[in-house]
Design a protein around this motif. Structure first.
Motif, PDB file in Angstrom:
ATOM      1  N   SER A   1      77.901  58.151   0.014  1.00 11.86           N
ATOM      2  CA  SER A   1      77.996  58.513   1.203  1.00 11.86           C
ATOM      3  C   SER A   1      76.927  59.252   2.052  1.00 11.86           C
ATOM      4  O   SER A   1      76.450  59.122   3.166  1.00 11.86           O
ATOM      5  N   LEU A   2      76.400  59.969   1.397  1.00 13.71           N
ATOM      6  CA  LEU A   2      75.215  60.774   1.808  1.00 13.71           C
ATOM      7  C   LEU A   2      73.807  59.889   2.083  1.00 13.71           C
ATOM      8  O   LEU A   2      73.301  60.188   3.079  1.00 13.71           O
ATOM      9  N   ARG A   3      73.833  59.086   1.078  1.00 13.83           N
ATOM     10  CA  ARG A   3      72.702  57.963   1.474  1.00 13.83           C
ATOM     11  C   ARG A   3      72.963  57.003   2.621  1.00 13.83           C
ATOM     12  O   ARG A   3      72.037  56.855   3.309  1.00 13.83           O
ATOM     13  N   ASN A   4      73.977  56.749   2.724  1.00 13.16           N
ATOM     14  CA  ASN A   4      74.434  55.699   3.772  1.00 13.16           C
ATOM     15  C   ASN A   4      74.407  56.650   5.044  1.00 13.16           C
ATOM     16  O   ASN A   4      73.739  56.044   6.056  1.00 13.16           O
ATOM     17  N   TYR A   5      74.731  57.841   5.061  1.00 14.91           N
ATOM     18  CA  TYR A   5      74.706  58.644   6.297  1.00 14.91           C
ATOM     19  C   TYR A   5      73.141  58.894   6.814  1.00 14.91           C
ATOM     20  O   TYR A   5      72.928  58.630   7.822  1.00 14.91           O
TER      21      TYR A   5
ATOM     22  N   MET B   1      83.438  58.791  12.583  1.00 14.59           N
ATOM     23  CA  MET B   1      83.535  60.156  12.274  1.00 14.59           C
ATOM     24  C   MET B   1      83.778  60.240  11.038  1.00 14.59           C
ATOM     25  O   MET B   1      83.081  61.334  10.409  1.00 14.59           O
ATOM     26  N   GLN B   2      84.288  59.375  10.337  1.00 12.61           N
ATOM     27  CA  GLN B   2      84.211  59.633   8.810  1.00 12.61           C
ATOM     28  C   GLN B   2      82.792  59.471   8.207  1.00 12.61           C
ATOM     29  O   GLN B   2      82.728  60.282   7.323  1.00 12.61           O
ATOM     30  N   GLU B   3      81.977  58.545   8.588  1.00 12.01           N
ATOM     31  CA  GLU B   3      80.736  58.173   7.927  1.00 12.01           C
ATOM     32  C   GLU B   3      79.594  59.105   8.578  1.00 12.01           C
ATOM     33  O   GLU B   3      78.831  59.567   7.656  1.00 12.01           O
ATOM     34  N   TYR B   4      79.611  59.506   9.826  1.00  7.67           N
ATOM     35  CA  TYR B   4      78.743  60.391  10.298  1.00  7.67           C
ATOM     36  C   TYR B   4      78.778  61.772  10.417  1.00  7.67           C
ATOM     37  O   TYR B   4      78.100  62.561  10.573  1.00  7.67           O
ATOM     38  N   TYR B   5      80.218  62.108  10.713  1.00  6.23           N
ATOM     39  CA  TYR B   5      80.296  63.603  10.949  1.00  6.23           C
ATOM     40  C   TYR B   5      81.513  64.286   9.939  1.00  6.23           C
ATOM     41  O   TYR B   5      82.554  64.667  10.530  1.00  6.23           O
ATOM     42  N   PRO B   6      81.118  64.204   8.575  1.00  8.21           N
ATOM     43  CA  PRO B   6      82.474  64.614   7.733  1.00  8.21           C
ATOM     44  C   PRO B   6      82.560  66.296   7.914  1.00  8.21           C
ATOM     45  O   PRO B   6      81.436  66.855   8.242  1.00  8.21           O
ATOM     46  N   GLU B   7      83.606  66.723   8.068  1.00  8.94           N
ATOM     47  CA  GLU B   7      83.958  68.013   8.000  1.00  8.94           C
ATOM     48  C   GLU B   7      83.457  68.857   9.333  1.00  8.94           C
ATOM     49  O   GLU B   7      82.687  69.614   8.883  1.00  8.94           O
ATOM     50  N   ILE B   8      83.358  68.094  10.439  1.00 10.54           N
ATOM     51  CA  ILE B   8      82.787  68.760  11.505  1.00 10.54           C
ATOM     52  C   ILE B   8      83.937  69.630  12.285  1.00 10.54           C
ATOM     53  O   ILE B   8      83.520  70.556  13.209  1.00 10.54           O
ATOM     54  N   MET B   9      85.099  69.041  12.437  1.00 14.62           N
ATOM     55  CA  MET B   9      86.258  69.514  12.959  1.00 14.62           C
ATOM     56  C   MET B   9      87.049  70.793  12.353  1.00 14.62           C
ATOM     57  O   MET B   9      87.329  70.536  11.079  1.00 14.62           O
ATOM     58  N   CYS B  10      87.426  71.625  12.863  1.00 18.41           N
ATOM     59  CA  CYS B  10      88.216  72.607  12.129  1.00 18.41           C
ATOM     60  C   CYS B  10      89.838  72.211  12.491  1.00 18.41           C
ATOM     61  O   CYS B  10      90.552  72.509  11.838  1.00 18.41           O
ATOM     62  N   ARG B  11      90.019  71.791  13.766  1.00 15.92           N
ATOM     63  CA  ARG B  11      91.139  71.435  14.271  1.00 15.92           C
ATOM     64  C   ARG B  11      91.145  70.415  15.579  1.00 15.92           C
ATOM     65  O   ARG B  11      90.295  70.593  16.166  1.00 15.92           O
ATOM     66  N   ILE B  12      92.116  69.582  15.757  1.00 17.68           N
ATOM     67  CA  ILE B  12      92.228  68.751  16.974  1.00 17.68           C
ATOM     68  C   ILE B  12      93.607  68.904  17.349  1.00 17.68           C
ATOM     69  O   ILE B  12      94.558  68.479  16.905  1.00 17.68           O
ATOM     70  N   LEU B  13      93.607  69.390  18.638  1.00 17.16           N
ATOM     71  CA  LEU B  13      95.051  69.475  19.401  1.00 17.16           C
ATOM     72  C   LEU B  13      95.203  68.182  20.323  1.00 17.16           C
ATOM     73  O   LEU B  13      94.307  68.097  21.362  1.00 17.16           O
ATOM     74  N   VAL B  14      96.291  67.622  20.097  1.00 17.10           N
ATOM     75  CA  VAL B  14      96.645  66.497  21.083  1.00 17.10           C
ATOM     76  C   VAL B  14      97.960  66.705  21.998  1.00 17.10           C
ATOM     77  O   VAL B  14      98.967  66.993  21.392  1.00 17.10           O
ATOM     78  N   PHE B  15      97.665  66.896  23.180  1.00 14.59           N
ATOM     79  CA  PHE B  15      98.762  67.354  24.070  1.00 14.59           C
ATOM     80  C   PHE B  15      99.197  66.121  24.855  1.00 14.59           C
ATOM     81  O   PHE B  15      98.671  65.031  24.766  1.00 14.59           O
ATOM     82  N   ASN B  16     100.545  66.053  25.309  1.00 12.15           N
ATOM     83  CA  ASN B  16     101.057  64.984  25.884  1.00 12.15           C
ATOM     84  C   ASN B  16     101.219  63.812  25.244  1.00 12.15           C
ATOM     85  O   ASN B  16     100.988  62.623  25.464  1.00 12.15           O
ATOM     86  N   ALA B  17     101.597  63.891  23.886  1.00 15.63           N
ATOM     87  CA  ALA B  17     101.738  62.892  22.673  1.00 15.63           C
ATOM     88  C   ALA B  17     103.057  62.477  22.672  1.00 15.63           C
ATOM     89  O   ALA B  17     103.868  62.868  21.858  1.00 15.63           O
ATOM     90  N   GLY B  18     103.321  61.393  23.563  1.00 15.98           N
ATOM     91  CA  GLY B  18     104.335  60.641  23.570  1.00 15.98           C
ATOM     92  C   GLY B  18     104.409  59.707  22.490  1.00 15.98           C
ATOM     93  O   GLY B  18     103.744  59.675  21.579  1.00 15.98           O
TER      94      GLY B  18
END
Length: 261
Positions: A74-78, A190-207
């Protein structure tokens, strides 16, 4: 030929005690050194916004469940993808106004200094742009936002970011082949370019329409990423200091005691 100063990496390796919420054990440190020896030919990593080579290696190890061989691939691909996509200079790129309007807003920092990114997607506009041939630009502008967030995180000496999504414009017509295909492609980025960049993702109005879309996207994401996504079926609103809910982007920063500087 660039020579990596071993002493610098050793100092970073000795100093780093955690990556995000992961407290690094001796086994983790051993695997980091193992990965370091495997990718010595591409060090130092050509990434303008990395905190350090050592830190980036830990991110890929965490993202690949501490499997050294998988992390190496993954790192080499990145690194190859960063060069191919010219990500070191993507911050300077400009896009047409409608594409620009789809980007997440870097609105401030939480109490831990983590950059807060806010997005209220307009799915009708998104579909129009995709049909108009702007899918590449739509993906790149989100990557540009991530690079800006990484730059800000590095400046503040923090290692993660937070995302707030307000899906107030989402309805059943928003979930279609165009938006789902785009979501899958963005999840892959996001999986390939930015591993472990987010601490959390809050999604509102999630019907329930969002719930259906999540079922299609979720299998593409690592379990650690899945666990960082939190859904709320109501709009963000003002609350007390301990609330995670917010009415405005400014409040999204303030709920964790942060600021907009």
């Amino acid at each position: 030929m660039v020579v990596v100063r071993k002493s610098t990496y050793e100092a970073d390796h000795a100093a780093q005690t955690r990556s995000g919420t992961t407290v690094l054990t001796e086994e983790h440190k051993r695997k980091n050194l193992d990965l370091h020896s495997r990718v010595a030919d591409i060090l130092p990593l050509d990434d303008n916004h990395k905190l350090s080579d050592c830190d980036l290696l830990y991110r890929f190890l965490i993202g690949r469940q501490w499997k050294v061989e998988s992390a190496e691939v993954s790192l080499r691909n990145y690194i190859a993808l960063r060069k191919e996509q010219k990500l070191n200079s993507i911050i300077a790129e400009q896009y047409c106004g409608n594409v620009e309007s789809t980007a997440s807003v870097l609105y401030g920092f939480d109490k831990d200094g983590l950059p807060v990114m806010w997005n209220t997607p307009d799915f009708r506009l998104l579909v129009t742009l995709i049909k108009g041939g702007f899918k590449r630009d739509l993906l790149r502008i989100q990557m540009q936002v991530m690079e800006k967030a990484r730059f800000l995180a590095k400046e503040r000496q923090v290692d993660r970011c937070m995302v707030v999504l307000d899906l107030c414009h989402t309805n059943i017509s928003s979930v279609n082949s165009h938006t789902l295909a785009f979501a899958r492609e963005f999840a892959k980025v996001m999986q390939e370019y930015y591993p472990e960049i987010m601490c959390r993702i809050l999604v509102f109005n999630a019907g329930w329409a969002v719930t259906g879309a999540w079922k299609a996207v979720r299998p593409l994401l690592d379990r650690r990423v899945q666990d960082k996504v939190h859904f709320f079926f109501w709009a963000p609103h003002d609350g007390d200091a301990s609330s995670v809910y917010c009415r405005r982007p400014a409040a999204a920063v303030m709920w964790r005691g942060g600021d907009r500087r």
